[in-house]
Write an enzyme that holds these catalytic residues in place. Sequence first.
Site, PDB file in Angstrom:
ATOM      1  CG  HIS A  12      -0.336  -0.060   2.544  1.00 27.06           C
ATOM      2  ND1 HIS A  12      -0.819  -0.797   3.599  1.00 27.06           N
ATOM      3  CD2 HIS A  12       0.763   0.574   3.035  1.00 27.06           C
ATOM      4  CE1 HIS A  12      -0.061  -0.624   4.661  1.00 27.06           C
ATOM      5  NE2 HIS A  12       0.912   0.211   4.349  1.00 27.06           N
ATOM      6  CD  GLU A 240       3.286  -1.479   6.249  1.00 25.64           C
ATOM      7  OE1 GLU A 240       3.140  -0.323   6.636  1.00 25.64           O
ATOM      8  OE2 GLU A 240       3.432  -1.781   5.038  1.00 25.64           O
TER       9      GLU A 240
HETATM   10 FE   LIG Z   1       2.469   1.175   5.469  1.00 25.41          FE
END
Ligand SMILES: [Fe+2]
Length: 294
Positions: A12, A240
């Site tokens: 992202h 992440e």
């Molecule tokens: Fe991020």
Amino acid sequence: MAKVVGGIFTSHVPAIGGAIARKREGDPYWKPFFDGFVPVRRWLEAAKPDVAIVFSNDHGLNFFLDTMPTFAVGAASEYRNEDEGWGLPVYSAFSGDQALSWHVIEHLVRDEFDIATCQRMLVDHAVSIPFELCWPGGRPQGLRIVPIAINTVQHPLPSPKRCLALGRAVGAALRTWEGPEKIVVFGTGGLSHQLEGERAGFINRDYDRFCMDYLASDPDALTRHSALDIVELAGSQGVEILNWIAARGALGDCATELSRNYHIPISNTAAATMLLEAGDAVATARAVSLEAVV
Ligand SMILES: [Fe+2]
């Protein structure tokens, strides 16, 4: 009963939002990354999900270093998108599904997950960019979301094992929801990258490949490393991957990889996209062909 149909796993990186805004998807720098979404969009056109459960991490829009829930589940009627300073376009608000949110929350608390519940929540690029990638120019009318934020920022981080368990508990809750919804799961962020310090720009292809190779078939393999191990292996923002691990848990025991794309670099990041269908596609195809024979 509701059905979890599949999962979309994607980086992202904020710069992706800039490329979309400037219509640079076809540039040589960007095309190899955006090409990874061709099969994802085709699959979504057929799957037509009603709800998206989005596992991502907040980047300071809701929670900062002084107040950081380990797991936070959205229970709002809508989620406004805000830019955290990247200069990205602000998209229209995402519709929530409060009834489903509370069903998931009740289930998680019963399963002894001590979550934060958020009846007000903003969503940042970790939610808006994956949606723009999947539905260019606008998401389908009526699509509702349940955002789940995982702390990948302020140590101590939750363990990969705990994130997988969280995702499995969310998946179990979704499968007991009596509505007719088709549900898609998102895991956003990663893969390996580090933005600061002496290792800025760090990327680990071997670890990324390990994660992609085992995500569908054996997600427990991704829990053999601690969160701190993953910082070493994948960089301080590479953690992440915890969002991916949780989202994979929500898909259930069996998942089939339908597509994958891996491209270096997007900004300072090894960018990856994977599409997994819930269930064992080979077994399903075999069952269908046997039915045809019978
Ligand atoms: Fe991020």
